[in-house]
Design a protein around this motif. Structure first.
Motif, PDB file in Angstrom:
ATOM      1  N   UNK A  36      -3.487  -6.246  -1.199  1.00 41.07           N
ATOM      2  CA  UNK A  36      -2.437  -4.915  -1.534  1.00 41.07           C
ATOM      3  C   UNK A  36      -1.330  -5.183  -0.506  1.00 41.07           C
ATOM      4  N   UNK A  37      -0.052  -4.744  -0.915  1.00 42.61           N
ATOM      5  CA  UNK A  37       1.026  -4.736  -0.225  1.00 42.61           C
ATOM      6  C   UNK A  37       1.028  -4.049   0.896  1.00 42.61           C
ATOM      7  N   UNK A  38       1.083  -4.764   2.129  1.00 46.15           N
ATOM      8  CA  UNK A  38       1.147  -4.216   3.399  1.00 46.15           C
ATOM      9  C   UNK A  38       2.234  -3.358   3.954  1.00 46.15           C
ATOM     10  N   UNK A  39       2.225  -2.291   4.464  1.00 44.81           N
ATOM     11  CA  UNK A  39       3.357  -1.859   5.096  1.00 44.81           C
ATOM     12  C   UNK A  39       3.860  -2.274   6.319  1.00 44.81           C
TER      13      UNK A  39
ATOM     14  N   UNK B 159      -9.255   9.681   7.584  1.00 45.68           N
ATOM     15  CA  UNK B 159      -9.205   8.201   7.558  1.00 45.68           C
ATOM     16  C   UNK B 159      -9.298   7.578   8.811  1.00 45.68           C
ATOM     17  N   UNK B 160     -10.353   7.012   9.194  1.00 45.82           N
ATOM     18  CA  UNK B 160     -10.361   6.052  10.297  1.00 45.82           C
ATOM     19  C   UNK B 160     -10.250   4.518  10.151  1.00 45.82           C
ATOM     20  N   UNK B 161      -9.304   3.629  10.297  1.00 47.42           N
ATOM     21  CA  UNK B 161      -9.269   2.454   9.820  1.00 47.42           C
ATOM     22  C   UNK B 161      -8.725   1.620  10.945  1.00 47.42           C
ATOM     23  N   UNK B 162      -9.209   0.236  10.897  1.00 45.18           N
ATOM     24  CA  UNK B 162      -8.653  -0.795  11.861  1.00 45.18           C
ATOM     25  C   UNK B 162      -7.480  -1.316  11.360  1.00 45.18           C
ATOM     26  N   UNK B 163      -6.858  -0.851  10.074  1.00 47.72           N
ATOM     27  CA  UNK B 163      -5.681  -0.980   9.445  1.00 47.72           C
ATOM     28  C   UNK B 163      -4.857   0.008   9.161  1.00 47.72           C
ATOM     29  N   UNK B 164      -4.998   1.011   9.914  1.00 56.04           N
ATOM     30  CA  UNK B 164      -4.608   2.251   9.517  1.00 56.04           C
ATOM     31  C   UNK B 164      -3.068   2.412   9.265  1.00 56.04           C
ATOM     32  N   UNK B 165      -2.328   1.689   9.959  1.00 54.24           N
ATOM     33  CA  UNK B 165      -0.799   1.745  10.166  1.00 54.24           C
ATOM     34  C   UNK B 165      -0.430   0.808   8.914  1.00 54.24           C
ATOM     35  N   UNK B 166      -1.116  -0.058   8.515  1.00 50.15           N
ATOM     36  CA  UNK B 166      -0.714  -0.906   7.451  1.00 50.15           C
ATOM     37  C   UNK B 166      -1.059  -0.408   6.134  1.00 50.15           C
ATOM     38  N   UNK B 167      -2.482  -0.013   5.999  1.00 49.55           N
ATOM     39  CA  UNK B 167      -2.670   0.329   4.948  1.00 49.55           C
ATOM     40  C   UNK B 167      -3.340   1.758   4.643  1.00 49.55           C
ATOM     41  N   UNK B 168      -2.942   2.560   5.682  1.00 49.20           N
ATOM     42  CA  UNK B 168      -3.556   3.991   5.685  1.00 49.20           C
ATOM     43  C   UNK B 168      -3.310   4.742   4.200  1.00 49.20           C
ATOM     44  N   UNK B 169      -2.040   4.506   3.961  1.00 53.51           N
ATOM     45  CA  UNK B 169      -1.544   5.105   2.800  1.00 53.51           C
ATOM     46  C   UNK B 169      -2.079   4.624   1.590  1.00 53.51           C
ATOM     47  N   UNK B 170      -2.607   3.179   1.429  1.00 54.36           N
ATOM     48  CA  UNK B 170      -3.158   2.611   0.262  1.00 54.36           C
ATOM     49  C   UNK B 170      -4.522   3.185   0.232  1.00 54.36           C
ATOM     50  N   UNK B 171      -5.316   3.467   1.409  1.00 53.29           N
ATOM     51  CA  UNK B 171      -6.742   3.931   1.203  1.00 53.29           C
ATOM     52  C   UNK B 171      -6.721   5.377   0.931  1.00 53.29           C
ATOM     53  N   UNK B 172      -5.659   6.103   1.260  1.00 56.71           N
ATOM     54  CA  UNK B 172      -5.511   7.540   0.836  1.00 56.71           C
ATOM     55  C   UNK B 172      -5.434   7.254  -0.783  1.00 56.71           C
ATOM     56  N   UNK B 173      -4.513   6.601  -1.285  1.00 57.30           N
ATOM     57  CA  UNK B 173      -4.329   6.603  -2.668  1.00 57.30           C
ATOM     58  C   UNK B 173      -5.585   6.157  -3.573  1.00 57.30           C
TER      59      UNK B 173
END
Lengths: 279, 86, 506
Positions: free
Chosen positions: C477-480, B28-42
């Motif tokens: 979605x909920x942000x971290x 995953x390479x994302x501009x919002x990786x820190x905030x939504x990285x986990x959500x994207x993986x899910x």
């Protein structure tokens, strides 16, 4: 009252995301001209997932499908039947293609039972369809007619101009056909997005001829279209006066408002206008 | 090598590439990786599960796509990869 | 480093005065003004190279040098001084430029080798911001508001050894202005505190005339003139204004903001207004202009950074005066040259909380934000990831002074909600912020029951800020939450010098 309809390319997430807040009366998700043949599948799947997450949009949703002779037509309809949309916009409309679409939709709707019948908005964009527009407008599924000025000009092999002389007859035929059957007449979009003055003059012209709304190809056009195709406060007040006077004069026959004799057609027009405003 | 792509690098979209593989690999390479990285993986794992796919390599270049866009692009890429086999 | 908390629950280093409320200013700083440093009349020496200036003023290690930012990203003066600092291998220099732009990249190596160890500024972005957020500056970065910097200088708290004042046109008596010469920039409001109170003042110019047409810089305060071939790039100087936005989302926000201002009954004769120079602000100004013209309303003044849009409104009789602390474009410069009611104000007259500043007369100010939180605290200093991308400028000053402060921002940008439970950095406290306008709704600060009542019958989509955040999270979605590091590398000062928040290393 569909004053404005905004075209949104079905494969552009950034625009789809904001579809519900652009203040157009209706949104047209475009699966046809806005989508490259190699991306038709991506667009359909994107809309499918979008609708799953957003099943209740507070706005009328129309899908412009690919025309009946295209390889995508059947796939488009198959997908659309599962989406929470109100209508289908049919390019290159003719009596035959409207019939074909109607039959396919009826078949699906019968299976689903609860399905609210989808409208068809045929796009009148070929010379020959101007000779069929009256029959097309009479079809029970047809809610509105859209004039496709750009494609029509191509079909006529003429230049598309800002004053629109080349499509004047087409505009009027679409309007008369629509009015003959109580349907809406939607004008072709004004494609010069940066020309705000041009949009106003084109829209005013269309309204004067009798169009009831206009398609938009950019959100920046919506406010102008909504304003121009809305009745003015003056018109609304006058209509209210007429309806009130009619109630008060009930049974007494003819009456006048502001020194003018009011007869049935005027009363009907006033009621129709108020109906549209309160929607 | 069996692979397919879907999506774009425009704002709020993502470019998803799927490739046949011996195991499950997600990049995953994302501009919002820190905030939504986990959500994207899910979302990706969810789609793969529903599609009964256990072995595959999924790479995503994300420009702030919402969940349904990621789902759609991944499904389209998978569909395209399948079509190449037919 | 030991930490204490201020009234906004933000941690700040011990030993500094914590923020205690926008109306609860540090009393010890009650308008303390040191003596002006007047040099005297007569002709001023003209130097032609920076080395002579450094020699004659004996500029050495540990000194504080100041600059204004009226040349913006076209500035060549700060870099000229930096080159000389580098040449002489000076150490422990403090810089006090009112703003720092990408053009000032040569500062980076000097920060890294500790030639420069401390910086006071009001706005910063680009490579220098990056170097500081990575922790290379030895001492804490100090960020003030425009009004706060004036306060710090005139109270003697920020002592300037040498002020390098870029001045587009100068005469031999040391009088100067920003409206003549090839590098004209308009007004010079931010330079005034430096001119009055610095120990030594050097006017840096590329255009010497026999007699200047207007005296905005009074020669009596000037030590010497440095005459160089060019003080800046005119393109970089004049390009402060953007165009009104064409983004349909921002246009919707702008339209609703203008409607809101009208529904609050604020557009009436003698109304006073300020807005930023960004795309959305300009669209708001455009919409206001239409309403004022239609209703034949004449306002008293528009203030702040002046743009061609405000000039147009002034020339059409919609605002009687323009109070200008900075010209953003060529039209503004020309207007200052020819319109007698287009007036320059100093940074102190603009926003110094101890000086009865202009901002206190504002009816409405429309401002931006990188983030806003549920308490209406606004961040314009860092982005959501903690990158240093700006600073208060006049934000906290105008937000305090205006009767109604409106923040406009997209609710979401690239999947990130701009409404947070807590902002990364507080620049302007929520008590100064009244209304937030986004494309998916408008939120009014619960502290403003008066505004809530005025709008109770409005057809605008008015809701709470909590609801706006909910709407955003429902879509994104909920942000971290991304935690900050532990290392404090800078201080965000409120207008009175108290610390409203800290800046953390990335």
């Amino acid at each position: 009252m569909t004053r404005s309809l905004l075209f949104i390319p079905a494969n552009t997430p950034a625009m789809i995301q904001n579809a519900d807040i652009f203040e157009a009366d209706a949104i047209i998700f475009d699966l046809e001209d806005a989508i490259h043949p190699l991306e038709k599948d991506a667009a359909r799947i994107l809309l499918k997932e979008y609708f799953k997450t957003n099943p209740h949009l507070n706005i009328d949703v129309i899908i412009r499908i690919n025309d009946v002779s295209s390889p995508y037509f059947l796939s488009d309809i198959k997908h659309i039947m599962k989406w929470p949309v109100q209508g289908i916009m049919l390019p290159k409309a003719s009596i035959a293609s409207v019939e074909e679409l109607d039959q396919l939709l009826s078949k699906y709707e019968k299976r689903k039972k609860n399905h609210e019948p989808l409208w068809i908005i045929p796009i009148i964009e070929q010379a020959r369809s101007l000779f069929e527009v009256h029959t097309i407008a009479s079809h029970v599924r047809v809610k509105a007619l859209l004039l496709g000025g750009e494609d029509l000009a191509t079909d006529l092999e003429v230049e598309r101009t800002q004053d629109g002389e080349e499509i004047l007859l087409a505009r009027q035929l679409v309007i008369y056909a629509a009015k003959a059957y109580g349907k809406e007449a939607i004008d072709t979009p004004f494609t010069h997005v940066d020309n705000a003055e041009g949009l106003i003059s084109d829209a005013k012209h269309a309204k004067r001829l009798g169009m009831t709304g206009k398609a938009c190809i950019h959100p920046i056009q919506i406010d102008t279209i909504n304003e121009l195709f809305s009745p003015t406060q003056e018109q609304i007040d006058y209509a209210k006066k007429i309806v009130l006077a009619e109630e008060q004069a009930s049974g007494k026959g003819a009456f006048s408002v502001d020194g003018k004799m009011i007869d049935k057609p005027i009363i009907m027009r006033a009621k129709k206008l108020l109906e549209k405003v309160t929607k | 090598m069996k692979h397919a792509t879907a999506g774009t690098l425009e704002s709020n979209d993502c470019l998803v590439t799927v490739e046949a593989a011996d195991q499950l690999e997600i990049q995953i390479d994302s501009t919002v990786k820190d905030v939504f990285g986990e959500a994207i993986e899910k979302v990706i794992l969810d789609v793969l599960k529903k599609s009964h796919i256990k072995k595959i390599k999924v790479s995503i270049q994300d420009k702030g796509a919402l969940d349904y866009t990621i789902r759609a692009r991944l499904l389209t890429a998978l569909h395209r990869m399948e079509e190449k086999n037919d | 480093m030991n930490l204490i908390k201020n009234t906004l629950n933000r941690q700040i280093p011990e030993g500094y005065t914590p923020f205690q409320g926008a109306n609860n200013l540090i009393k010890t700083n009650e308008r303390k003004i040191i003596d002006e440093v007047i040099i005297g009349g007569g002709n001023k020496p003209v130097e032609s190279d920076i080395a002579s200036v450094f020699d004659k003023l004996d500029i050495k290690d540990g000194m504080t040098l100041s600059f204004h930012h009226h040349l913006r990203n076209g500035d060549a003066v700060l870099n000229l001084v930096l080159m000389e600092i580098k040449k002489r291998k000076l150490k422990h220099i403090t810089l006090a430029p009112s703003a720092i732009f990408p053009v000032h990249e040569p500062m980076v190596p000097l920060i890294k080798n500790q030639s420069i160890t401390k910086i006071y500024t009001n706005y910063i972005n680009g490579p220098v911001a990056k170097a500081i957020e990575e922790g290379h500056l030895k001492e804490l970065l100090v960020m003030d508001t425009h009004g706060g910097r004036a306060r710090a200088i005139e109270s003697g708290e920020l002592t300037i050894d040498v002020a390098f004042i870029a001045t587009p046109a100068v005469d031999h008596a040391g009088h100067g202005n920003g409206i003549e010469g090839p590098s004209q920039c308009g007004t010079l409001g931010y330079a005034i505190p430096d001119l009055l109170y610095a120990k030594h003042k050097v006017l840096v110019t590329d255009h010497i005339v026999d007699r200047v047409k207007k005296v905005d810089i009074d020669g009596r305060y000037v030590d010497m003139i440095l005459h160089i071939p060019s003080i800046g790039d005119p393109e970089g100087i004049k390009s402060g204004t953007t165009k009104p936005t064409r983004d349909p989302i921002q246009l919707k926000i702008a339209k609703n903001t203008a409607r809101l201002i009208e529904e609050l009954g604020l557009i009436k004769p003698h109304f006073n207004f300020q807005c930023g120079a960004g795309g959305t602000s300009l669209a708001v100004a455009e919409a206001l202009k239409q309403r004022m013209t239609a209703n034949k309303i004449k306002g008293d003044f528009a203030s702040g950074g002046i743009t061609s849009f405000l000039v147009d409104m002034h020339e059409k009789g919609l605002f009687e005066k323009l109070y200008d602390v900075q010209c953003f474009d060529l039209e503004a410069i020309k207007s200052y040259q020819r319109n007698k009611h287009h007036l320059m104000i100093s940074a102190s007259e603009y926003g110094n909380p101890y000086a009865k500043p202009i901002v206190n007369d504002l009816d409405v100010v429309v401002l931006g934000a990188t983030e806003i939180d549920l308490d209406f605290n606004v961040n314009v200093t860092t982005d959501s990831f903690g990158h240093l991308i700006g600073g208060s400028g006049g934000h906290a000053d105008t937000a305090f002074g205006a009767k109604v402060t409106i923040i406009t921002t997209n609710l979401m940008k690239s999947r990130l909600s701009m409404v947070k439970s807590s902002v990364k950095t507080i620049t302007t406290p929520g008590e100064s912020v009244d209304i937030l306008v986004t494309e998916r709704g408008i939120a009014i600060n619960p502290k403003r029951q008066d505004l809530i009542n005025k709008l109770k019958d409005s057809k605008l989509e008015i809701t709470t800020i909590d609801e706006l955040m909910k709407r955003a999270h429902h879509i994104t979605g909920e942000p971290k939450m991304i935690p900050s590091s532990d290392k404090i590398i800078g201080l965000i000062r409120y207008r009175d010098g108290s610390i409203i928040d800290s800046l953390y290393q990335l």
